[in-house]
Design an enzyme around this catalytic site. Structure first.
Site, PDB file in Angstrom:
ATOM      1  N   LEU A   9      32.783  60.040   0.451  1.00 18.00           N
ATOM      2  CA  LEU A   9      31.940  58.669  -0.024  1.00 18.00           C
ATOM      3  C   LEU A   9      31.305  58.273   1.343  1.00 18.00           C
ATOM      4  CD1 LEU A   9      34.927  57.225  -2.159  1.00 18.00           C
ATOM      5  CD2 LEU A   9      33.175  58.904  -2.843  1.00 18.00           C
ATOM      6  N   GLY A  12      27.099  58.039   6.560  1.00 14.89           N
ATOM      7  CA  GLY A  12      26.733  57.341   7.510  1.00 14.89           C
ATOM      8  C   GLY A  12      27.001  57.884   8.698  1.00 14.89           C
ATOM      9  N   VAL A  14      30.065  58.050  10.684  1.00 11.94           N
ATOM     10  CA  VAL A  14      31.121  58.898  10.636  1.00 11.94           C
ATOM     11  C   VAL A  14      31.014  60.036   9.480  1.00 11.94           C
ATOM     12  CG1 VAL A  14      33.474  58.598  10.200  1.00 11.94           C
ATOM     13  CG2 VAL A  14      32.469  57.006  11.440  1.00 11.94           C
ATOM     14  N   GLY A  15      30.578  59.622   8.165  1.00  8.31           N
ATOM     15  CA  GLY A  15      30.294  60.651   7.182  1.00  8.31           C
ATOM     16  C   GLY A  15      29.621  61.907   7.617  1.00  8.31           C
ATOM     17  N   CYS A  16      28.524  61.597   8.298  1.00  9.15           N
ATOM     18  CA  CYS A  16      27.611  62.557   8.972  1.00  9.15           C
ATOM     19  C   CYS A  16      28.323  63.315   9.832  1.00  9.15           C
ATOM     20  CB  CYS A  16      26.256  62.434   9.289  1.00  9.15           C
ATOM     21  SG  CYS A  16      24.849  63.364   8.721  1.00  9.15           S
ATOM     22  N   VAL A 132      42.386  53.670  13.062  1.00  8.21           N
ATOM     23  CA  VAL A 132      42.867  53.204  14.414  1.00  8.21           C
ATOM     24  C   VAL A 132      42.663  53.870  15.666  1.00  8.21           C
ATOM     25  CG1 VAL A 132      45.130  51.861  15.476  1.00  8.21           C
ATOM     26  CG2 VAL A 132      44.848  51.967  13.132  1.00  8.21           C
ATOM     27  N   GLU A 190      27.206  45.773  17.410  1.00 10.83           N
ATOM     28  CA  GLU A 190      26.676  45.846  15.836  1.00 10.83           C
ATOM     29  C   GLU A 190      25.441  44.459  16.257  1.00 10.83           C
ATOM     30  OE1 GLU A 190      27.839  46.887  12.570  1.00 10.83           O
ATOM     31  OE2 GLU A 190      29.607  48.057  13.366  1.00 10.83           O
ATOM     32  N   LYS A 205      43.510  46.751  13.330  1.00  8.67           N
ATOM     33  CA  LYS A 205      43.993  48.061  13.616  1.00  8.67           C
ATOM     34  C   LYS A 205      45.342  47.639  14.153  1.00  8.67           C
ATOM     35  CE  LYS A 205      39.561  49.719  15.145  1.00  8.67           C
ATOM     36  NZ  LYS A 205      38.623  49.640  16.473  1.00  8.67           N
ATOM     37  N   GLY A 302      32.892  56.255  17.388  1.00 10.46           N
ATOM     38  CA  GLY A 302      31.845  57.119  17.511  1.00 10.46           C
ATOM     39  C   GLY A 302      31.820  58.115  16.316  1.00 10.46           C
TER      40      GLY A 302
END
Lengths: 440, 440
Positions: A9, A12, A14-16, A132, A190, A205, A302
């Site tokens: 799901l 972005g 991290v997904g990529c 974390v 950001e 965290k 990252g």
């Protein structure tokens, strides 16, 4: 064995990154896991967007609910972030009998108790190593690697943005606002940096770490949270001259009165290993009664460092698929019926040492008045440093390092000091921890 | 659930530490493991010896074979150390269908391949977290926490005795022999310190780390092993002046020609976090392709730090008892049929930078001769530092830092340099590594 089919799901950063790592290291990963981990489906808001990760063989859909309802998928990887719809998606995945891997610290810190209860009922795993400290396997280390210990305290640099900003403030003698702009330009912060610089991300965290260290439920709302946005370069520099570094620490500690759960800027002695963790890197110090002090260091954010943790969780889940659910590693390290609801200590009751910076009129008797107030409140002074007055100024900065004192006494002392006619400005105050193993 | 009954072989320092930790933290441990871990039996050479650990409820026997043959016992904890009879005991425990936890690095490094094959056949676990870096959960971190990565290299301070000695040599400007005596007095070094100071212990641990990092069999005999006993305080001091620290590193690295597997004193830049790991502490730097550089720090030896790792393994074994053996974490991180027998690179083929110290006659032309030889062998010089001659001496120390070169070229260069009439003593040579993430 046949491949395990997973659904992702969110595609972005991290997904990529996760798609890339799973593809690039497919061989290494299946050599470890004993079977192939295959991404069957992924959801993304924009289906047409060009992506840097290899999408061959992955069915791309816009509706994340398609993924959590896909009967072919055994493990759902939630990389959308934020509270909703992540919470609803994860709960539906669990209800559908799917294991979940997530990098979402906000979700776990805020709704973890609910999510783990649902997962427990269904007998599925929810893994959250990536939530974390990015790629550092700190959840695994505390939950499993230190399972023989009574964990006494933890202190972590667990927000890379803040650590980058503090490192730059020290190295370049720069102000917070200027470094923040630089960090935003470099992608370390950001556009809306509130979650990072106000300590909220670190508190998420820390909440998770405290739960798995002490066997307590997740109590994000009771964490004391103070960021770095009010720190001045002046205090960073004075701290340095006194042999300290200023770090945003997340601290969790058992005391007789309750558990300390606090995020705030902290002076720490420069000779400590963790004081030398610079830039966007993370590190967590963990003190166990048997092992003594340990430290875990690495990239806290990252695409690929976070993907590293996501994939480690995937391998864990795949390896444990056939285990009796009662014999799997419990979500929060301790068995669900063995969690203990220890109280969280209010910040007013927390004892720390302090760094204080006063602006005092350069005349006799001022120090006597200040030290009288401190003594009246039972505050012992470690050292005092009075600076020379600048040309044309009638006030001088006075730096005081104190020994341990309860926060409420310090609040009272500062209130009294600020009422003195010889004190010309608000007192700057930063907590100070020596990070000795025995917390003395 | 009913308690898991375990048997302990050996009640020395670590054995007694394990008994203590299991007793003291019994509640924490069963809250995590979901069931009680009960020591049913323990073996010790001397039954009458007074022990500092609580022995209530533990049947003490002299014959360790009684323990490995005891049908009540599910897990055997081997804490005798050394090759034999540990090997035979562990193999018999496995043959009897018992899971094994061991802290024995020599045993695993030397006979691990045989032991794991036997365990694999029997479907039992052999856990050995305590064999490497004491309480630091480095086996778990590499085997599971970084399972998504292609591990590129590791560099570790994995012998506390050597690190203690090197720290003292630097801090006090003392000679190796004097510090060794002090370390023996303090209990940091054994009466026969060979295994520690000659790097053998570190090579045992490195062999294990390399196997689980790269998915190769254990190849202790092919590890290059050089200790610290020939280091002089002079070189430690010169290194310091040049901005380096001397550490005994275990280095394992993939290269196109094979795997580097080497233990030797190493100059590393003082700004590296690992350069600041002092005293008897251990730390392991691990570089994964996705996670980047990570570091794991803690106590590498001692009763309770080692017990911490033993108990963590026990909790793991207990949690995994019901898992399908094929779905358990493989002994060497990779599935047994997925191990790849990569060649180990001979030390002559290994490339490192070098620190050289020459004693040269203080006359014109000497440096020209030396640098000519280096140039002829393709060795680039990073920097040269010529010291002032001491009063009454006609030779001066010359320190040369080189760029990367193959060991065999350096061997040849040193042989030629030592033949020069202007060179008055053997050339001192210490390898130098920058420990950049990309190993450049």
């Amino acid at each position: 064995m046949k491949p395990v089919k997973i659904g992702i799901l969110g595609l972005g950063t991290v997904g990529c990154g996760t798609v890339s790592v799973l593809a690039r290291n497919a061989l290494e990963i299946s050599r470890r896991a004993g079977r192939e981990i295959r991404i069957a489906q992924a959801s993304a808001r924009d289906l047409r967007k060009k992506r840097a990760c290899p999408m061959e063989g992955i069915q791309l859909v816009q509706d994340p609910y398609e993924v959590v309802r896909n009967p072919e998928i055994e493990v759902v990887v939630e990389l959308i972030g934020g509270y909703e719809p992540a919470r609803e998606l994860v709960l539906e995945a669990i209800a559908n009998g799917k294991h979940v891997v997530t990098a979402n610290k906000a979700l776990i810190a805020m709704y973890g108790n609910e999510i783990f209860a649902a997962a427990q009922k269904k007998g599925v795993m929810v893994a959250f190593e990536a939530a974390v400290a990015g790629g550092i396997p700190i959840i695994k280390a505390v939950r499993e690697g230190l399972a023989g210990n009574r964990i006494e305290w933890m202190a972590g640099i667990i927000n890379g943005t803040c650590n980058f900003i503090l490192t730059e403030m020290r190295d370049k003698g720069a102000d917070f606002a200027d470094v923040l702009k630089e960090a935003q330009r470099l992608g370390y912060a950001e556009t809306d940096p509130t979650f990072d610089v106000e300590g909220i991300d670190a508190a998420h965290k820390l909440t998770i770490l405290a739960a798995i260290a002490f066997g307590i439920p997740l109590k994000f709302k009771q964490a004391y949270t103070e960021g770095i946005s009010k720190l001045t370069r002046l205090d960073v520099q004075y701290a340095e001259k006194l042999g300290y570094r200023v770090k945003l620490l997340g601290i969790a500690r058992r005391t007789n009165g309750g558990v300390e759960l606090r995020v705030h800027p902290t002076l720490i002695p420069e000779r400590r290993l963790i004081a030398n963790v610079d830039g966007a890197m993370n590190a967590v110090l963990v003190k166990g009664d048997a092992v003594g002090p340990t430290m875990f260091y690495g990239a806290g954010a990252g695409a690929e460092p976070t993907a590293s943790a996501v994939v480690a969780d995937l391998v864990d889940v795949v390896r444990t698929l056939t285990a009796d659910p009662n014999n799997r590693v419990p979500h929060l390290a301790f068995q669900p019926d063995a969690l203990v609801d220890l109280p969280i200590l209010p910040i007013e009751e927390v004892e720390t040492s302090y760094y204080l910076r006063l602006h005092a009129l350069d005349k006799p008797g001022v120090l006597a008045e200040v030290t009288r107030i401190l003594a009246d409140l039972g505050i012992s002074i470690e050292s005092i440093l009075q600076k020379e007055p600048q040309a044309g100024e009638d006030s001088v900065p006075v730096i005081i390092l104190t020994q341990r004192v309860k926060e409420k006494n310090m609040n009272e002392a500062i209130a009294r000091i600020e009422k003195l006619s010889s004190i010309k400005a608000k007192v700057a105050r930063i907590r100070l921890e020596h990070l000795n193993p025995d917390w003395k």
